[in-house]
Enzyme design. Structure first.
Site, PDB file in Angstrom:
ATOM      1  N   ASP A  67      10.445 -17.207  42.416  1.00  0.00           N
ATOM      2  CA  ASP A  67      10.237 -17.344  40.973  1.00  0.00           C
ATOM      3  C   ASP A  67      11.559 -17.230  40.223  1.00  0.00           C
ATOM      4  O   ASP A  67      12.593 -16.882  40.808  1.00  0.00           O
ATOM      5  CB  ASP A  67       9.231 -16.296  40.468  1.00  0.00           C
ATOM      6  CG  ASP A  67       9.653 -14.849  40.754  1.00  0.00           C
ATOM      7  OD1 ASP A  67      10.729 -14.625  41.336  1.00  0.00           O
ATOM      8  OD2 ASP A  67       8.895 -13.941  40.394  1.00  0.00           O
ATOM      9  N   ASN A 136       1.289  -5.231  36.338  1.00  0.00           N
ATOM     10  CA  ASN A 136      -0.053  -5.774  36.060  1.00  0.00           C
ATOM     11  C   ASN A 136      -0.655  -6.448  37.296  1.00  0.00           C
ATOM     12  O   ASN A 136      -1.640  -7.156  37.196  1.00  0.00           O
ATOM     13  CB  ASN A 136       0.020  -6.780  34.907  1.00  0.00           C
ATOM     14  CG  ASN A 136       0.938  -7.943  35.223  1.00  0.00           C
ATOM     15  OD1 ASN A 136       1.690  -7.903  36.204  1.00  0.00           O
ATOM     16  ND2 ASN A 136       0.894  -8.983  34.420  1.00  0.00           N
ATOM     17  N   GLU A 143       0.763 -14.332  36.681  1.00  0.00           N
ATOM     18  CA  GLU A 143       0.350 -13.250  35.794  1.00  0.00           C
ATOM     19  C   GLU A 143      -1.169 -13.088  35.790  1.00  0.00           C
ATOM     20  O   GLU A 143      -1.897 -13.963  36.292  1.00  0.00           O
ATOM     21  CB  GLU A 143       0.823 -13.567  34.369  1.00  0.00           C
ATOM     22  CG  GLU A 143       2.339 -13.664  34.227  1.00  0.00           C
ATOM     23  CD  GLU A 143       3.045 -12.305  34.167  1.00  0.00           C
ATOM     24  OE1 GLU A 143       2.549 -11.320  34.746  1.00  0.00           O
ATOM     25  OE2 GLU A 143       4.107 -12.229  33.540  1.00  0.00           O
TER      26      GLU A 143
HETATM   27  C1  GLP Z   1       9.209  -9.335  38.573  1.00  0.00           C
HETATM   28  C2  GLP Z   1       9.187 -10.618  39.420  1.00  0.00           C
HETATM   29  C3  GLP Z   1       8.441 -10.419  40.702  1.00  0.00           C
HETATM   30  C4  GLP Z   1       8.703  -9.022  41.212  1.00  0.00           C
HETATM   31  C5  GLP Z   1       8.012  -8.053  40.317  1.00  0.00           C
HETATM   32  C6  GLP Z   1       8.288  -6.609  40.616  1.00  0.00           C
HETATM   33  O1  GLP Z   1       9.009  -9.586  37.228  1.00  0.00           O
HETATM   34  N1  GLP Z   1       8.645 -11.748  38.735  1.00  0.00           N
HETATM   35  O2  GLP Z   1       8.791 -11.412  41.635  1.00  0.00           O
HETATM   36  O3  GLP Z   1       8.220  -8.894  42.531  1.00  0.00           O
HETATM   37  O4  GLP Z   1       8.235  -8.350  38.959  1.00  0.00           O
HETATM   38  O5  GLP Z   1       9.584  -6.246  40.258  1.00  0.00           O
HETATM   39  P1  GLP Z   1      10.268  -4.874  40.702  1.00  0.00           P
HETATM   40  O6  GLP Z   1      10.473  -4.961  42.161  1.00  0.00           O
HETATM   41  O7  GLP Z   1      11.566  -4.814  39.935  1.00  0.00           O
HETATM   42  O8  GLP Z   1       9.308  -3.785  40.336  1.00  0.00           O
END
Ligand code: GLP
Length: 240
Positions: A67, A136, A143
């Site tokens: 992503d 979430n 999402e």
């Molecule tokens: C982000 C990304 C995800 C990621 C998630 C968790 O916004 N879009 O790909 O896995 O949220 O992020 P983190 O590992 O910093 O908690």
């Protein structure tokens, strides 16, 4: 789902890296996808150490982005692409055969979305998809409320994601959309590894693993994946 509770972040990172490396050992021409975010940093380091030590050969494997924030290129601070450059791609002494990194600043984002689909269609399905989880329950930028049938798509960011993202950007940048692999591409992966650490992830991991399968908690769809590992530290496992 196989749930692996590790004693700490380092052990979680090592286990996830080993599981990903096993997939590449079984199929050297694997297509692999790892997430960005805080969670995978230790896993990236464990994985790149293995590659650099020669215990896994990625010279025939391909890497594809999960992503990206729309508006950010992989030169921009806070982008998934820069994180991948610094902590995965740039640490490898021997590169993947090919990498496809999303350009979130492309002039034509619909074309960028199609390129992501095409790369996965051409070289996929994913052999292994490593995923983090949003507060979430999002996977990539799938999402809450996402259609599980979608492939790569551009999606408005949820309010939860917008609140959390200040940890990556401070007040510098306010993205509204993300480009993400879709749930259908993640579910087609031969192996899925969901990683999470810390007490702040306990509630959502509990809902994803033990709750109802619903697009209100996108990660809950992984309960129906035939080969999914949930690798968590003890703090994130508190509600399991
Ligand atoms: C982000 C990304 C995800 C990621 C998630 C968790 O916004 N879009 O790909 O896995 O949220 O992020 P983190 O590992 O910093 O908690």
């Amino acid at each position: 789902m196989e749930i692996i509770v590790s004693k700490d972040y380092e052990e979680m990172s090592r286990k996830a890296a080993e599981l990903a490396a096993d997939s590449i050992r079984e199929n050297p021409e694997s297509l692999v996808s790892f997430p960005a975010g805080d969670t995978p940093l230790g896993m990236f380091h464990a994985f790149t150490d293995m590659v650099n030590a020669g215990t896994v050969d990625i010279s025939k494997a391909r890497y594809v982005s999960l992503d990206e924030w729309i508006g950010l290129s992989h030169q921009d601070k806070g982008s998934c692409g820069l994180f991948l450059d610094e902590n995965l791609i740039g640490r490898l002494k021997k590169p993947f055969a090919e990498t496809h990194i999303i350009d979130g600043a492309a002039a034509d984002m619909e074309n960028e979305r199609q390129l992501l689909d095409r790369f996965i269609e051409t070289h996929g399905p994913l052999e292994v998809s490593v995923l983090g989880i949003g507060m979430n329950g999002h996977l990539g930028f799938n999402e809450d409320g996402v259609d599980f049938e979608l492939s790569a798509h551009i999606i408005p960011l949820s309010e939860t994601t917008k609140q959390v993202m200040t940890k990556y950007f401070g007040d510098q940048f306010h993205p509204e959309f993300g480009l993400s692999q879709g749930i259908s591409q993640i579910m087609a992966a031969k192996k899925v590894i969901l990683i999470a650490n810390g007490p702040h992830k306990a509630e959502i991991i509990g809902r994803a693993v033990k709750g109802e399968i619903t697009n209100k908690v996108p990660a809950s769809v992984l309960q129906s994946h035939p080969n999914c590992y949930v690798v968590v530290d003890q703090a994130a496992a508190a509600k399991l």
